[in-house]
Write an enzyme that holds these catalytic residues in place. Structure first.
Site, short mmCIF file in Angstrom:
data_model
loop_
_atom_site.label_atom_id
_atom_site.label_comp_id
_atom_site.label_asym_id
_atom_site.label_seq_id
_atom_site.Cartn_x
_atom_site.Cartn_y
_atom_site.Cartn_z
N CYS A 83 68.66 38.84 49.96
CA CYS A 83 68.42 38.16 51.24
C CYS A 83 68.52 39.11 52.44
O CYS A 83 67.67 39.09 53.33
CB CYS A 83 69.37 36.97 51.41
SG CYS A 83 71.13 37.39 51.40
N HIS A 136 75.08 34.81 52.97
CA HIS A 136 73.64 34.59 52.79
C HIS A 136 72.96 34.53 54.15
O HIS A 136 73.54 34.04 55.13
CB HIS A 136 73.39 33.28 52.03
CG HIS A 136 71.97 33.10 51.60
ND1 HIS A 136 71.34 33.94 50.70
CD2 HIS A 136 71.04 32.18 51.96
CE1 HIS A 136 70.09 33.54 50.52
NE2 HIS A 136 69.88 32.48 51.27
N HIS A 152 63.99 33.17 52.76
CA HIS A 152 65.16 33.89 52.25
C HIS A 152 64.94 34.21 50.78
O HIS A 152 64.01 33.71 50.15
CB HIS A 152 66.43 33.05 52.46
CG HIS A 152 66.41 31.72 51.79
ND1 HIS A 152 67.42 31.27 51.01
CD2 HIS A 152 65.48 30.72 51.78
CE1 HIS A 152 67.15 30.05 50.55
NE2 HIS A 152 65.97 29.70 51.02
#
Length: 181
Positions: A83, A136, A152
């Site tokens: 990511c 994340h 992502h």
């Protein structure tokens, strides 16, 4: 106007007047609304300057070129990417170098409220609902009155686009950061 003369002779004059007024009103330019509220969380659609919009578009186009790429921890190529690598590579196209980890990226730029995100902003998430340990990151690709799409890299599906207001991501949202002014 020749079109209207032809219509006027064929159509009832009252009907012609109604059509003419409607056509003129629909052609009249009007100011765009700067913001529209989102029924999920009062998200505003924020109007930006042209240069920022162009840069955001370049970053998003770069990110989307990775759609379908498999996830690879620490990866930075189309054979595998994580990511934060996706975000780094996407911003590199406009000559902005971001830190390599999602945690470090969350400290880069200006924090913005969830209701004020715009295309090009970064969204940060925790593994746990209601948690605030960032692990994340995603890049906002589209803001509408009822959704915020972001791209992502996920461990199971690779690079995909999702909606911030999904049952999975919204409870895990930690913060948003603006890189572009």
């Amino acid at each position: 106007m020749h079109f209207f003369k032809v219509i006027k002779t064929v159509v009832n004059p009252i009907l012609f007047s109604t059509i003419f007024v409607a056509a003129m009103v629909s052609c009249k330019s009007s100011k765009q609304s700067i913001s529209a509220k989102n029924h999920h969380s009062n998200t505003k659609i924020v109007k930006t300057d042209k240069a920022s919009e162009d840069k955001a578009h370049q970053v998003i186009t770069s990110a989307r070129s990775y759609l379908g790429t498999h996830y690879k921890y620490g990866g930075t190529t189309k054979s595998g990417i994580d990511c934060s690598g996706l975000v780094c590579n996407s911003y590199k196209t406009i000559e902005i170098t971001l830190p390599r980890t999602s945690t470090a990226q969350s400290e880069f730029g200006k924090t913005v409220k969830i209701g004020e995100v715009k295309e090009g902003d970064l969204l940060f998430f925790s593994d746990n609902k209601g948690g605030n340990k960032i692990n994340h990151v995603g890049l906002v690709t589209e803001v509408k009155s009822n959704s915020v799409k972001f791209i992502h890299s996920t461990t199971k599906m690779g690079v995909i686009e999702d909606d911030l207001y999904s049952d999975y991501y919204h409870p895990r949202f930690v913060k948003a950061v603006r890189i572009l002014n």
